[in-house]
Enzyme design. Structure first.
Site, PDB file in Angstrom:
ATOM      1  CG  ASN A 320      -2.200   0.824   0.955  1.00  0.00           C
ATOM      2  OD1 ASN A 320      -2.379   1.382  -0.123  1.00  0.00           O
ATOM      3  ND2 ASN A 320      -3.056   0.905   1.957  1.00  0.00           N
ATOM      4  CG  HIS A 356      -7.997   1.214   7.163  1.00  0.00           C
ATOM      5  ND1 HIS A 356      -6.829   1.889   7.358  1.00  0.00           N
ATOM      6  CD2 HIS A 356      -7.780   0.403   6.096  1.00  0.00           C
ATOM      7  CE1 HIS A 356      -5.930   1.501   6.464  1.00  0.00           C
ATOM      8  NE2 HIS A 356      -6.492   0.614   5.679  1.00  0.00           N
TER       9      HIS A 356
END
Length: 469
Positions: A320, A356
């Site tokens: 990521n 998130h």
């Protein structure tokens, strides 16, 4: 909620493939980026920029509607309001703060009202990508109003000097190659793409077919691996009675393998979308010292490092990448005024956790990541500074053994950290952690306390080292 219509056939196809309809729509959406990119290459390269923006808006909204039906209006609202913030508040810190509060509040509200106990592919998934993109745009626009002398080289590179139009902001937000799962990219790079400047041969289409196909092929390889493994490795098994009845060594071993395999679904999506970005030119990152074009501007994965590193910091550096770079650029480095690097790192990880989602598992995961990274750095410094340990580590015949031990430790506790990340809710991840007696927390908290004392015992003082020399 996915759009109706051909849903019955997609549902049957997804069932035959052992997948959910939402996951199949996601895969089809990111794969559709390749024909979209080909069309842009052949028909829109170095055309009027408004045509490129219109094309990106149309294709991006089509993908949004295909996946979420009328719920695509959430992204429209945030893009429109972001444009108004930029125009009405200008290049001010008030605009940056307003953007941050509005975009994050909207995302958090979306998480709250759509939350379930499972990971669902819903409108909040691409919206979290959009949230970072719009916050980054506001900060870059703010930097664009400053004297370049007061900006870092990185800030000067991304600063937005002109005033983006609504069409430009919309095209940037809905670009088909990154709308669903990323990667993050800057407005300045998007503007270069629209002008036809993201190419290794000025004035000509980018020579990016082969690099794009390589990333697509690699992504499909990970997809096949994940698909073949998923019937045997699943989140649900971790909370099953059968898992709880297995011996301790099996439970730990399963977490090790599960942690490795479960991330392949993310790796697949990022590699496939990176290929789209490369194909259209957005992945162009200049040339190396030998004049060879670099196509890693949109890379979210360093696959070789990811697969071979025995270090937690190595995995973080390879996984990521663009999101981590975004957090470093717009959160971590902007907290420099705190004067405490560890505090800045902790706040950056806290931001990542709430970005998130609102489940407790995200906070526990990133707390564990911070703990492991701190202990790993202490251990590496200990081995480096201790003559006995550095000599032992340099013995060639022992290196393969040390590597296997490191990798086992690495993926065991990487999986351990991912348990709350993937299981979300308190009752689920707590059940798994109880079954292995909070092994990771006990080990790393103990090491955090003990390593400084071990260092005092086995690392000579600098004065003694100088006398020895």
């Amino acid at each position: 909620m996915a759009v109706a219509g051909s849903g019955w056939s997609l549902a049957r196809l997804a069932e035959a493939l052992g997948s959910s309809e939402q996951a199949l729509r996601l895969i089809l959406s990111i794969l559709m980026g390749y024909p979209f990119a080909l069309f842009q290459r052949y028909f829109l390269f170095q055309k009027e920029t408004y045509l490129v923006h219109l094309y990106n808006v149309f294709t991006g909204l089509s993908i949004a509607y295909f996946n979420f039906g009328t719920q695509f209006f959430h992204s429209l609202i945030c893009v429109l309001i972001q444009f108004l913030i930029l125009r009405l508040m200008g290049r001010t810190i008030t605009a940056v703060i307003t953007t941050f509060l509005f975009q994050m509040t909207y995302l958090m509200a979306g998480y709250y009202f759509t939350a379930t106990e499972h990971y669902d592919i819903k409108w909040t998934m691409p919206h979290c990508v959009l949230t970072l993109k719009l916050i980054g745009l506001a900060i870059d626009y703010y930097d664009g109003g400053k004297d370049p002398e007061f900006l870092t080289p990185e800030q000067r590179r991304f600063a937005v000097r002109g005033v983006p139009t609504l069409l430009e902001v919309s095209g940037f937000s809905y670009f088909y190659g990154a709308f669903m799962v990323g990667p993050q990219f800057s407005m300045t790079d998007y503007q270069k793409l629209a002008r036809g400047e993201m190419t290794d041969v000025p004035g000509q289409k980018p020579n990016s077919f082969v690099p794009a196909l390589k990333r697509l092929s690699l992504g499909l390889l990970f997809l096949v691996t994940y698909t073949l493994s998923s019937p045997y490795i699943s989140d649900e098994y971790l909370t099953s009675d059968d898992y709880m009845e297995k011996p301790f060594w099996f439970r730990c071993g399963y977490i090790l393998i599960w942690g490795k395999i479960i991330l392949y679904k993310y790796v697949t999506c990022w590699l496939v979308t990176e290929g789209v970005c490369i194909l259209v030119g957005l992945g162009y990152n200049g040339k190396d010292q030998n004049g060879k074009p670099l196509w890693n501007a949109c890379a979210n994965m360093k696959v070789w490092l990811y697969e071979t590193t025995p270090l937690f910091t190595g995995t973080i550096a390879s996984f990521n990448i663009n999101t981590n770079a975004w957090v470093a650029r717009y959160i971590f480095k902007r907290l420099k005024f705190l004067g405490n690097k560890l505090l800045s790192q902790a706040l950056a990880l806290f931001f990542l956790a709430i970005w998130h989602g609102l489940h407790s598992g995200y906070l526990v995961c990133f707390q564990m990541e911070l703990l492991i990274v701190i202990v790993e750095r202490q251990a590496m410094n200990l081995v480096r500074d201790s003559p006995a340990l550095s000599t032992l580590a340099s013995i060639t015949v022992l290196r393969p053994i040390f590597y296997v031990l490191q990798q086992t430790n690495h993926w065991m506790f990487m999986g351990y950290s991912l348990v709350p990340f993937c299981l979300f809710t308190w009752d689920k991840w707590m059940k798994v952690y109880r079954s292995i007696y909070f092994f990771g927390h006990v080990l790393f908290l103990t090491l955090l306390l003990v390593l400084p004392y071990i260092r005092r015992l086995i690392v000579p003082r600098k004065e003694k080292l100088k006398r020895a020399e």
